[in-house]
Design a protein around this motif. Structure first.
Motif, PDB file in Angstrom:
ATOM      1  N   ASP A   1     -15.314  24.022  43.401  1.00 52.14           N
ATOM      2  CA  ASP A   1     -16.575  24.208  43.742  1.00 52.14           C
ATOM      3  C   ASP A   1     -17.108  24.221  45.091  1.00 52.14           C
ATOM      4  O   ASP A   1     -16.270  23.960  45.984  1.00 52.14           O
ATOM      5  CB  ASP A   1     -17.528  23.124  43.105  1.00 52.14           C
TER       6      ASP A   1
ATOM      7  N   THR B   1     -18.773  21.988  46.680  1.00 55.13           N
ATOM      8  CA  THR B   1     -18.545  20.818  47.648  1.00 55.13           C
ATOM      9  C   THR B   1     -17.126  20.689  48.172  1.00 55.13           C
ATOM     10  O   THR B   1     -16.839  20.360  49.290  1.00 55.13           O
ATOM     11  CB  THR B   1     -18.780  19.691  46.561  1.00 55.13           C
TER      12      THR B   1
ATOM     13  N   ASN C   1     -16.906  23.057  51.287  1.00 57.77           N
ATOM     14  CA  ASN C   1     -17.405  22.280  52.594  1.00 57.77           C
ATOM     15  C   ASN C   1     -16.477  21.262  53.127  1.00 57.77           C
ATOM     16  O   ASN C   1     -16.192  21.046  54.273  1.00 57.77           O
ATOM     17  CB  ASN C   1     -18.804  22.036  52.307  1.00 57.77           C
ATOM     18  N   ARG C   2     -15.839  20.575  52.223  1.00 60.73           N
ATOM     19  CA  ARG C   2     -15.037  19.536  52.333  1.00 60.73           C
ATOM     20  C   ARG C   2     -13.929  19.947  53.196  1.00 60.73           C
ATOM     21  O   ARG C   2     -13.299  19.428  54.040  1.00 60.73           O
ATOM     22  CB  ARG C   2     -14.467  18.670  51.323  1.00 60.73           C
TER      23      ARG C   2
ATOM     24  N   THR D   1     -12.477  17.778  42.333  1.00 61.55           N
ATOM     25  CA  THR D   1     -13.374  18.912  42.133  1.00 61.55           C
ATOM     26  C   THR D   1     -13.855  19.190  40.943  1.00 61.55           C
ATOM     27  O   THR D   1     -13.114  18.668  40.014  1.00 61.55           O
ATOM     28  CB  THR D   1     -12.503  20.073  42.572  1.00 61.55           C
TER      29      THR D   1
END
Length: 629
Positions: A323, A325, A328-329, A350
Motif C-alpha cells: 500500500d 503507507t 512512504n515508509r 502492510t
C-alpha cells in the motif's frame, strides 16, 4: 492472474511511478566551437610554407653571390690590368718610361696618369677622375691597390669608376723625392651597369618562375601525401567509431607497414582484447542480473532523488502489492540512510490489497527492510518475512501448547501418585494405574513425534524399499485400531504392489486414521479407500467430522499449525506435519480436500513400479508441495 495484470486492474501503476525507472534528464551536448581543418589542408599548407621558406632563404643567399659574380665578370678585364702592368715592370727590370706607360694604357683603352699623393696633382697623363684613396693606399703601403666607386655628380653621374694605383720611382720623370703613383682608370658607362641589372632581373624572373613551379609541385605533393595519410587516419577513426558503437569485429588491413600500419595492428589487437573484455563484462552482467532476478528478496536501487534505477522482479511484485503507507515508509528509510548510515526495519506490516483482487487467502505481508547508502543513491533489500514470523508465532504457540501438553499428564501423574499413597481400595488403585498408563502413553507419543521430526530433518532415518500390498496394509490398520471400538470401512480395488518402506508407510497412514478418529463423531465410521489412477496407487482416509476451514487448507501440513476447531481434540499440530514429511521421503504426495461440517478426505498418492510418477491431483483438491515444510 499475474502480478502485472493485477497492477493494471487496480490502477496503482501511478503510485509506483516514484520507484519505477524513468528517463533521466540528459544534458544538451556542448557545441564544439573549435575550427575543423582537415589534415589535407594542414599538410598541404605545411609543404607550401616549408617550400616558400626554403626558396626565400635560398634567394637571399644566392642573389648577392650572383650579383657579385656578374660585376666581377664585367670588370674582369680591368682587374687583369694590374697583373699585366706588374709583368711589364718585371720585364723592364723595375723601370718603365712614360712612353711605355702611355702605350700600355692606349692599347687597353685606359686613361693613365702620374699622380702626386701629397696634393693629388696630376703630373702627367689624361685622367678625368681617379680615386685618391687608392693612390694614398698604394703610396703608403708600397703595394698596388684597386678601388671601385660609383660617381654621384658631374657628367659622369651614375657611372662606375675603377682605379688601379701602383707606387713608382719617378726620378727619371723629374719628380725625385716626391711620393707618386702610376694610375690607370676605366669608366664603366650606365649601359654596362644596366646589363648587369638586366641579367639579374632575368635571373630573378627565372628564380621566381622556378619557385612558383616548386610551390605548385610541393602543394600537389603535399596534398597527395596528406590525402594518403588522411585516408588511412580516417579509416582508423571510422574503425574507432564502429568499435565505440560495439562492433568489436572491426579490423584494419594496412598494406604499408609504417607507423600508421603499426597503429592499425595495435588497433586490431585492442579490438580483440576489448571484445574479450566486453564479453566477460556481459557475462558478469548477465550472471549478476540472473542472481538479482532469482533472489527471493526484493532489491531496489535509487539515485540521489529517490528515483529507482533498478528493480528485480521480486521488488516489482512486493511494491505492486503493498500500500501507499509502505511506499512512504520505504522512501523515508532510504532518505535516512544518507544521514544515519545503514538502517534495518525488522518488521513492517502492510495491508495487502491482493484481497480485493480475489486473493482472500493472502495474509497481510510482514516485510523487513535493510537499507544502506551508496555513493550516488541508496540500496534497499526487502525481505518478505511473513512466513518466518508466522512460523515463529506458531513455534511460540507450540511451545505453549507443548508445555501445556506436557504439564497436563505430568500433573495428572503426580496427583495419581499422591492418591495411590493413601488409597487402599484395589479397584480405585487399578483405575488410577490405568489413567497413569494413558497419560504416560500420551507423553510417549508426543516425545516420539518430536523425535521422528528431528530425525527426519537430520536424515537419520533410513528408508527401506520393498514390495508392499496396500490392501493388506489397510486391513492391518483396521486391526490395529480395533481396540477403539470404532467402525472402519475399507473400499479397495486391486492394485499392483508398490515399492516403499512398509513401516514408515504404516506410521504415516496410522497418523491419518488416528486423526480421522479424533475429529469424527463416535457414531460415524472412518472410510479407507484404495484405487489406481494415472500410474499411481491412491490411498484415501475419509472422516465425517467438523472439516477444515478453507483458509486453513494451505497451512494444514505446516509444523506447529492447528486449524480452527482443532481444540475439539487433543493434539499439538505435529501429526499431519510428520505424515507429510514421511510421504515426501517415500516419494509420494499427500493431499486433502475438506468442507466445514462435512468432513475431510486425505489422499496419499504413491507411484506404481515401472511407471513415471504423475500428478494425481483432482480439481478442487489442495496438494502439498513435495519440497516439504
Amino acid at each position: 492472474m499475474s502480478s502485472g495484470s493485477r497492477l493494471k486492474k487496480s490502477g496503482r501503476l501511478g503510485k509506483l511511478r516514484g520507484f519505477l525507472p524513468g528517463r533521466r534528464a540528459v544534458g544538451r551536448k556542448r557545441r564544439d566551437l573549435r575550427p575543423r581543418i582537415g589534415i589535407r589542408v594542414w599538410l598541404t599548407a605545411l609543404f607550401l610554407l616549408v617550400t616558400s621558406f626554403a626558396g626565400g632563404l635560398t634567394y637571399d643567399i644566392v642573389r648577392p653571390m650572383l650579383y657579385n659574380n656578374l660585376n666581377q665578370a664585367s670588370e674582369q678585364s680591368f682587374e687583369q690590368v694590374g697583373e699585366q702592368y706588374e709583368n711589364l715592370i718585371r720585364g723592364n727590370s723595375g723601370d718603365v718610361s712614360v712612353e711605355e706607360v702611355e702605350d700600355f694604357a692606349t692599347g687597353r683603352g685606359l686613361q693613365w696618369g702620374l699622380v702626386r699623393a701629397s696634393d693629388g696633382e696630376q703630373l702627367k697623363g689624361d685622367l678625368e677622375a681617379w680615386s685618391a684613396s687608392a693612390v694614398n693606399t698604394a703610396v703608403n703601403t708600397r703595394e698596388p691597390d684597386i678601388n671601385r666607386e660609383t660617381l654621384t655628380s658631374g657628367p659622369r653621374d651614375g657611372q662606375m669608376l675603377s682605379t688601379y694605383a701602383a707606387p713608382i720611382n719617378a726620378s727619371s720623370q723629374g719628380a725625385a723625392g716626391q711620393r707618386t703613383a702610376i694610375v690607370f682608370v676605366k669608366l664603366f658607362p650606365e649601359s654596362d651597369i644596366g646589363n648587369v641589372d638586366a641579367a639579374m632581373n632575368k635571373i630573378e624572373r627565372i628564380l621566381f618562375l622556378a619557385g612558383g613551379m616548386a610551390l605548385l609541385i610541393a602543394g600537389v605533393s603535399g596534398y597527395v601525401v596528406a590525402d594518403l595519410i588522411s585516408r588511412r587516419v580516417s579509416r582508423l577513426g571510422l574503425a574507432a567509431d564502429r568499435l565505440a558503437a560495439g562492433n568489436f569485429d572491426e579490423h584494419i588491413e594496412s598494406p604499408i607497414q609504417d607507423e600508421v600500419g603499426a597503429l592499425g595492428d595495435t588497433f586490431n589487437s585492442m579490438a580483440v582484447s576489448l571484445k574479450g573484455a566486453f564479453r566477460q563484462v556481459e557475462q558478469e552482467k548477465e550472471r549478476g542480473q540472473a542472481i538479482l532476478d532469482g533472489m527471493t528478496d526484493a532489491v531496489i536501487g535509487v539515485d540521489s532523488e529517490l528515483n529507482a534505477i533498478f528493480l528485480n522482479p521480486k521488488a516489482r511484485e512486493i511494491l505492486g502489492l503493498s500500500d501507499l503507507t509502505f511506499h512512504n515508509r520505504l522512501h523515508e528509510t532510504l532518505a535516512r540512510t544518507w544521514t544515519e548510515g545503514p538502517i534495518t526495519e525488522p518488521e513492517i506490516e502492510t495491508n495487502s490489497e491482493a484481497r480485493s483482487e480475489g486473493y482472500q487467502d493472502s495474509p497481510n505481508q510482514i516485510l523487513e527492510i535493510r537499507a544502506a547508502p551508496l555513493e550516488d543513491g541508496a540500496l534497499a533489500i526487502i525481505r518478505d518475512v511473513t512466513q518466518e514470523r508466522r512460523i515463529q508465532r506458531a513455534k511460540a504457540e507450540f511451545i505453549a501448547n507443548a508445555s501445556h501438553e506436557l504439564k497436563t499428564p505430568l500433573f495428572a501423574l503426580s496427583g495419581y501418585l499422591e492418591m495411590l499413597e493413601d488409597e487402599e481400595d484395589e479397584e480405585v488403585r487399578s483405575a488410577f494405574l490405568n489413567d497413569m498408563r494413558a497419560q504416560t502413553e500420551r507423553l510417549n507419543s508426543l516425545a516420539r513425534t518430536l523425535l521422528d521430526l528431528s530425525r527426519l530433518d537430520a536424515g537419520a532415518i533410513a528408508f527401506q524399499r520393498e514390495e508392499v500390498y496396500l490392501e493388506d496394509l489397510l486391513h492391518e490398520l483396521k486391526r490395529d485400531f480395533g481396540y477403539t471400538g470404532r467402525e472402519i470401512r475399507i473400499d479397495a480395488e486391486r492394485t499392483p504392489p508398490v515399492e516403499t518402506d512398509p513401516n514408515q508407510l504404516h506410521r504415516m497412514l496410522a497418523i491419518l486414521v488416528d486423526n480421522a478418529l479424533k475429529y469424527s463423531p463416535g457414531d460415524e465410521p472412518v472410510e479407507l479407500g484404495l484405487h489406481p489412477g494415472d500410474g499411481h496407487a491412491v490411498v484415501t482416509v475419509r472422516d465425517r467430522g467438523c472439516g477444515i476451514p478453507e483458509e486453513d487448507l494451505p497451512y494444514i501440513f505446516d509444523r506447529f499449525y492447528r486449524a480452527q476447531g482443532s481444540s475439539r481434540a487433543d493434539g499439538t499440530g505435529l501429526g499431519l506435519a510428520l505424515a507429510n514429511e514421511i510421504t515426501d521421503h517415500l516419494g509420494g504426495e499427500l493431499g486433502v480436500e475438506s468442507r466445514p461440517d462435512e468432513g475431510s478426505t486425505f489422499s496419499v498418492s504413491l507411484p506404481l513400479p515401472g511407471k513415471d510418477a504423475e500428478d494425481a491431483g483432482r480439481p478442487g483438491v489442495y496438494h502439498e508441495s513435495r519440497q516439504g515444510s
